[in-house]
Design an enzyme around this catalytic site. Structure first.
Site, PDB file in Angstrom:
ATOM      1  N   TYR A  56       0.655  -1.309  -0.198  1.00 26.89           N
ATOM      2  CA  TYR A  56      -0.235  -0.016  -0.200  1.00 26.89           C
ATOM      3  C   TYR A  56       0.940   1.219   0.081  1.00 26.89           C
ATOM      4  CZ  TYR A  56      -5.039  -0.964   0.153  1.00 26.89           C
ATOM      5  OH  TYR A  56      -6.118  -1.360  -0.083  1.00 26.89           O
ATOM      6  N   GLU A  58      -0.650   4.731  -0.526  1.00 32.61           N
ATOM      7  CA  GLU A  58      -1.608   5.718  -0.529  1.00 32.61           C
ATOM      8  C   GLU A  58      -0.783   7.203  -0.210  1.00 32.61           C
ATOM      9  OE1 GLU A  58      -4.221   4.026   1.977  1.00 32.61           O
ATOM     10  OE2 GLU A  58      -5.947   4.335   0.609  1.00 32.61           O
ATOM     11  N   ASP A 202      -7.381  13.397 -24.738  1.00 31.11           N
ATOM     12  CA  ASP A 202      -7.374  11.971 -24.506  1.00 31.11           C
ATOM     13  C   ASP A 202      -6.560  11.263 -25.654  1.00 31.11           C
ATOM     14  OD1 ASP A 202      -7.666   9.443 -24.193  1.00 31.11           O
ATOM     15  OD2 ASP A 202      -9.708   9.251 -23.529  1.00 31.11           O
ATOM     16  N   THR A 228      -4.069   5.940 -22.058  1.00 32.13           N
ATOM     17  CA  THR A 228      -3.914   4.777 -21.107  1.00 32.13           C
ATOM     18  C   THR A 228      -2.347   4.478 -21.562  1.00 32.13           C
ATOM     19  OG1 THR A 228      -4.485   3.727 -23.259  1.00 32.13           O
ATOM     20  CG2 THR A 228      -6.076   3.865 -21.479  1.00 32.13           C
ATOM     21  N   LYS A 231      -1.737   0.735 -25.318  1.00 34.80           N
ATOM     22  CA  LYS A 231      -1.814   0.755 -26.501  1.00 34.80           C
ATOM     23  C   LYS A 231      -0.773   0.821 -27.442  1.00 34.80           C
ATOM     24  CE  LYS A 231      -6.775   1.919 -25.876  1.00 34.80           C
ATOM     25  NZ  LYS A 231      -7.096   2.804 -24.532  1.00 34.80           N
ATOM     26  N   ARG A 237      -1.369  -2.436 -18.528  1.00 35.38           N
ATOM     27  CA  ARG A 237      -2.675  -1.988 -18.671  1.00 35.38           C
ATOM     28  C   ARG A 237      -2.732  -0.857 -17.457  1.00 35.38           C
ATOM     29  NH1 ARG A 237      -7.016  -3.444 -21.211  1.00 35.38           N
ATOM     30  NH2 ARG A 237      -5.326  -4.458 -22.355  1.00 35.38           N
TER      31      ARG A 237
HETATM   32  N1  DSN Z   1     -11.705   0.103 -25.197  1.00 34.14           N
HETATM   33  C1  DSN Z   1     -10.650   1.146 -25.822  1.00 34.14           C
HETATM   34  C2  DSN Z   1     -10.553   0.847 -27.354  1.00 34.14           C
HETATM   35  O1  DSN Z   1     -10.711  -0.341 -27.724  1.00 34.14           O
HETATM   36  O2  DSN Z   1     -10.385   1.717 -28.069  1.00 34.14           O
HETATM   37  C3  DSN Z   1     -10.802   2.594 -25.413  1.00 34.14           C
HETATM   38  O3  DSN Z   1     -10.769   2.431 -24.172  1.00 34.14           O
END
Ligand code: DSN
Length: 419
Positions: A56, A58, A202, A228, A231, A237
């Site tokens: 933890y 925090e 984003d 994120t 990707k 993730r």
């Molecule tokens: N689910 C993602 C995508 O496939 O683009 C976006 O969060």
């Protein structure tokens, strides 16, 4: 194939080990075309499963609510410094558990319930956390959507400006989960300034391209950049936020204690590794190959008669309008047929789609995962051929199985990252 599971797991829980082994096998022998997915390095995976999961922490480095955080501070500082360097950002927060959490914290930081937000319509490529009615963002805020132009299928900045002037949003969101063209972040910033709105970009899908200088960066223009990490960035993730120093305290406060509790320190550890990988020169080559591969796939599909939304792609993904070649085929059916042949992708609405989101007329295809396994332009042409043959086989199960066998053999020559 050889499994990479450790012996203790195989011995202590063979049932779980078996499911993991089958997923390893599925990933190894299928063609991953989901634009938002990737295969991380063994180093990232190792960090993600490290002892950091036990702790933890925090709070933030130097200001934790628990003892024993000396190495938590070291790893979070390392992740933050690497991320700052990657994007030339003034301030970063690496604790967001996901892209949705990153977006939530920004909304909490700048909006009150009922405030107006201008964002890209999900049906035109946006994201559910950008204001879909059934998401908290759509339930909590007054969403005014902008779309793409019917003719060009690109975002029309004049239309965005008009909507912004008419509705005076508190926040403008740019970024998408299914938009194949370049975002003009500078133009969005100009509009936001004109109407007194804050701007959030984003960049979840295109983060890796930005790092490599292959897509303009949002960071100099947007008040907040969220992403994120899994990707094109090819990390674990998770999520992140970048902003200017003036908003740093606000962003940090709305991640913790505002919307999250203890950070996922094992994920932050893996983010640090991924950011380290992204700082290396080979990452730029990887991103360039992602774009080259997307263009090769787009061209090969076009030459087989498929129509691509907006005519092509500038980035890592494309939206295929199936109707030109298969007028009666839905995206849902196409996705299922392709999966049965070992080709994995997702159905997707195309702009002004007459079919429901659960059926759709399109497919979204992306090149990041195949590029990771070493595919280049000739392989992408072969992917288009396999895809076209699987869809043309249609109801003919044996025809699809034949393509599936070829896919399996093809994958064998391009193994995934292993120890
Ligand atoms: N689910 C993602 C995508 O496939 O683009 C976006 O969060």
């Amino acid at each position: 194939m050889v499994s990479h599971l450790s012996l203790p797991l195989v011995e202590s829980d063979p049932e779980v080990a078996d499911i993991i082994r089958r997923e390893e096998e599925r990933q190894e022998y299928t063609l991953e075309l989901i634009a938002s997915e990737n295969h991380v390095s063994v180093a990232v995976r190792t960090a993600n499963s490290s002892v950091f999961t036990n702790k933890y922490a925090e709070g933030y480095p130097g200001k934790r609510y628990y003892g024993g955080c000396v190495h938590m501070d070291a790893i979070e500082d390392l992740a933050r410094n690497r991320l700052k360097k990657l994007f030339a950002a003034e301030h970063v927060n690496v604790q967001a558990h996901s892209g949705a959490q990153a977006n939530t914290a920004v909304y909490m930081a700048v909006l009150k319930p009922g405030d107006t937000v201008l964002s890209l319509d999900l049906a035109h490529g946006g994201h559910l956390t950008h204001g879909l009615k059934v998401n908290f963002s759509g339930a909590m805020y007054n969403i005014v959507p902008y779309g793409v132009d019917r003719e060009t299928e690109r975002i029309n900045m004049l239309a965005v400006r008009q909507l912004a002037q008419e509705h005076k949003p508190k926040l403008i969101i740019c970024g998408a989960s299914a938009y194949p063209r370049t975002f003009d972040f500078a133009a969005f910033a100009e509009i936001a300034k004109e109407v007194g709105a804050r701007l959030m970009a984003d960049v979840a899908h295109i983060a890796g391209l930005i790092v490599a200088g292959l897509h303009p960066s949002s960071v100099p223009h947007a008040d907040f950049t969220t992403s994120t990490t899994h990707k094109t960035l090819r990390g674990p993730r998770g999520g992140l936020i970048m902003c200017r120093t003036a908003d740093a305290a606000l962003v940090d406060k709305w991640i913790f204690p505002g919307t999250q509790g203890g950070p996922l320190m094992h994920t932050i550890c893996a983010k640090a590794v991924a950011f380290g990988e992204a700082l290396r020169p080979e990452f730029k080559h990887y991103q360039q190959q992602i774009i080259n591969n997307a263009q090769a796939l787009a061209e090969a599909l076009r030459s087989r008669g498929y129509r691509l939304v907006s005519g092509g792609t500038d980035n890592h993904l494309m939206l295929v309008d199936l109707r030109a070649v298969h007028p009666d085929l839905t995206g849902k059916q196409a996705e299922a047929w392709l999966e049965s042949a070992g080709i994995i992708c997702n159905k997707n609405m195309i702009p002004f789609d007459e079919r429901k989101p659960t059926l759709t007329s399109g497919l979204r295809l992306g090149s990041p995962a195949l590029t990771t396994r070493g595919f280049k332009e000739p392989e992408m042409t072969k992917v288009a051929d396999l895809l076209h043959r699987a869809l043309s086989a249609g109801e003919d199960e044996a025809g699809r199985a034949k393509v599936g066998a070829e896919v399996r053999e093809f994958c064998r020559h391009f193994p995934l990252p292993h120890a």
